[in-house]
Design a protein around this motif. Structure first.
Motif, PDB file in Angstrom:
ATOM      1  N   ALA A 113       4.459 -13.714 -12.894  1.00 38.40           N
ATOM      2  CA  ALA A 113       5.805 -13.378 -12.876  1.00 38.40           C
ATOM      3  C   ALA A 113       6.388 -13.589 -14.303  1.00 38.40           C
ATOM      4  O   ALA A 113       5.979 -14.776 -14.867  1.00 38.40           O
ATOM      5  CB  ALA A 113       6.699 -13.956 -11.913  1.00 38.40           C
ATOM      6  N   GLY A 114       7.156 -12.909 -14.861  1.00 37.25           N
ATOM      7  CA  GLY A 114       7.941 -13.053 -16.249  1.00 37.25           C
ATOM      8  C   GLY A 114       9.246 -13.329 -15.956  1.00 37.25           C
ATOM      9  O   GLY A 114       9.962 -13.451 -14.859  1.00 37.25           O
ATOM     10  N   ASP A 115       9.973 -13.217 -17.234  1.00 39.41           N
ATOM     11  CA  ASP A 115      11.469 -13.718 -17.356  1.00 39.41           C
ATOM     12  C   ASP A 115      12.407 -12.687 -16.636  1.00 39.41           C
ATOM     13  O   ASP A 115      13.314 -13.074 -15.780  1.00 39.41           O
ATOM     14  CB  ASP A 115      12.156 -13.701 -18.879  1.00 39.41           C
ATOM     15  CG  ASP A 115      11.236 -14.405 -19.550  1.00 39.41           C
ATOM     16  OD1 ASP A 115      10.559 -15.438 -19.046  1.00 39.41           O
ATOM     17  OD2 ASP A 115      11.306 -14.388 -20.825  1.00 39.41           O
ATOM     18  N   ILE A 116      11.913 -11.337 -16.550  1.00 37.11           N
ATOM     19  CA  ILE A 116      12.863 -10.499 -15.752  1.00 37.11           C
ATOM     20  C   ILE A 116      12.655 -10.893 -14.210  1.00 37.11           C
ATOM     21  O   ILE A 116      13.718 -10.655 -13.381  1.00 37.11           O
ATOM     22  CB  ILE A 116      12.614  -9.031 -16.004  1.00 37.11           C
ATOM     23  CG1 ILE A 116      12.745  -8.625 -17.397  1.00 37.11           C
ATOM     24  CG2 ILE A 116      13.159  -7.860 -15.105  1.00 37.11           C
ATOM     25  CD1 ILE A 116      14.003  -8.956 -17.937  1.00 37.11           C
ATOM     26  N   ALA A 117      11.653 -11.082 -13.692  1.00 38.75           N
ATOM     27  CA  ALA A 117      11.420 -11.353 -12.035  1.00 38.75           C
ATOM     28  C   ALA A 117      12.363 -12.668 -12.163  1.00 38.75           C
ATOM     29  O   ALA A 117      13.067 -12.866 -10.803  1.00 38.75           O
ATOM     30  CB  ALA A 117      10.010 -11.767 -11.834  1.00 38.75           C
ATOM     31  N   LYS A 118      12.712 -13.545 -13.003  1.00 39.75           N
ATOM     32  CA  LYS A 118      13.469 -14.801 -12.673  1.00 39.75           C
ATOM     33  C   LYS A 118      14.987 -14.204 -12.407  1.00 39.75           C
ATOM     34  O   LYS A 118      15.519 -14.840 -11.557  1.00 39.75           O
ATOM     35  CB  LYS A 118      13.121 -15.904 -13.727  1.00 39.75           C
ATOM     36  CG  LYS A 118      13.926 -17.143 -13.508  1.00 39.75           C
ATOM     37  CD  LYS A 118      13.751 -18.307 -14.515  1.00 39.75           C
ATOM     38  CE  LYS A 118      14.822 -19.353 -14.089  1.00 39.75           C
ATOM     39  NZ  LYS A 118      14.428 -20.184 -14.950  1.00 39.75           N
ATOM     40  N   ALA A 119      15.251 -13.557 -13.425  1.00 44.13           N
ATOM     41  CA  ALA A 119      16.736 -12.875 -13.356  1.00 44.13           C
ATOM     42  C   ALA A 119      17.046 -12.074 -12.056  1.00 44.13           C
ATOM     43  O   ALA A 119      17.960 -12.345 -11.458  1.00 44.13           O
ATOM     44  CB  ALA A 119      16.873 -12.366 -14.665  1.00 44.13           C
TER      45      ALA A 119
END
Ligand SMILES: O=C(O)CCC(=O)C(=O)O
Ligand SMILES: [Fe+2]
Length: 284
Positions: free
Chosen positions: A182-188
């Motif tokens: 997962a990347g940054d967009i998944a975190k947000a």
């Protein structure tokens, strides 16, 4: 016993829950039994190698305004068919993963990535006796939502950071599998529940390493917004909705590659923003 990353069988009936749990704890997992035939995986890897080994003069024929977009010679048109086949197969797989993730998080079962832009990237690490012990790709988080990595079956090197202990865990290859992260967009999007795992690639042996990354980036013409079910009084919204392009522009201009830029989109960001800008100032 040495720690290892979770392995998820796509056909397992509880894979939806396992996917959600692994992304929360690790931000990644190895995916087996995913349904993409091994033959197609070998074919696309072979194409990746061929493209990477083309003579420099031929690569120089690239006319795309963004030079990193690469060049495919006319005598490789049959490769185009394989590339189309692979990108379709992997796109369908990400769609299934998105649905499972929604279900695993207790959300409505829907196609999370419908119409989202994706990007396929071929990587080559020129490992040789002089580079052993060095880093081939520095520690970073991926900026999009999901990355589906087809890694070299023979040459390892990818390491994922356990953010609870701050130690790197090797993502050792398993033939025929993918490493999903997962990347940054998944975190947000997940209101901070999913880990945008940091990772790097080390050179452990003097053998060239190839990999192919498929990035599921972010929503097209829509903001990254947390589903209302993931927000309540216990877990108030962490981020203000934002556009993926906006996020990328800031990540590029600040040169922060470990997800720090998400702090600029925090609710009540006034204090945090001041901190981040201080850091940018210091770093420049
Ligand atoms: O080559 C790999 O194993 C990882 C590549 C990677 O992290 C990336 O392209 O973002
Ligand atoms: Fe990456």
């Amino acid at each position: 016993m040495a720690k290892s990353l979770p392995i998820i069988d796509m056909q397992d009936i509880s894979s939806d829950k396992k996917i959600a749990k692994s992304l929360e704890r690790w931000g990644c997992f190895r995916l087996v039994n995913h349904g993409i035939p091994p033959q197609l995986l070998s074919e696309i890897m072979a194409i990746g190698r061929t493209l990477m080994e083309l003579p420099v003069e031929m690569k120089g024929l690239n006319v795309h305004k963004d030079r990193s977009f690469g060049y495919i010679p006319v005598n490789m048109t049959s490769s185009m068919e394989v590339m189309m086949k692979y990108s379709k197969a992997i796109y369908d797989l990400t769609k299934k993963l998105g649905i499972k993730l929604m279900e695993g998080l207790g959300l409505e079962s829907e196609d999370l990535f419908k119409d989202w832009p994706c990007l396929m990237k071929f990587n080559k690490y020129n490992n040789n006796p002089e580079t052993v012990g060095l880093t081939g790709a520095i520690t970073h988080s991926d900026k999009g939502f999901f990355t589906i990595l087809l890694d070299d079956e023979l040459v390892n090197g990818l390491e994922m950071l356990d953010d609870q202990t701050n130690e790197f865990i090797p993502a050792n290859p398993i033939p025929g599998s993918f490493l999903v992260n997962a990347g940054d967009i998944a975190k947000a999007w997940s209101n901070g529940r999913i880990c945008n795992v940091k990772h790097r690639v080390q050179c452990n042996e003097p053998r060239v390493r190839y990999s192919i990354t498929f990035f599921v980036l972010g929503p097209r013409n829509a903001k990254v917004e947390t589903p209302s079910k993931l927000v309540d009084s216990q877990q108030p919204p962490l981020y203000v909705p934002f556009h993926f392009e906006e996020y990328c522009a800031l990540r590029t201009s600040t040169k922060f590659i470990q997800g720090e830029v998400l702090d600029l989109f925090r609710e009540k960001a006034d204090l945090v923003v001041a901190d981040v800008f201080d850091e940018i100032f210091v770093n420049n």
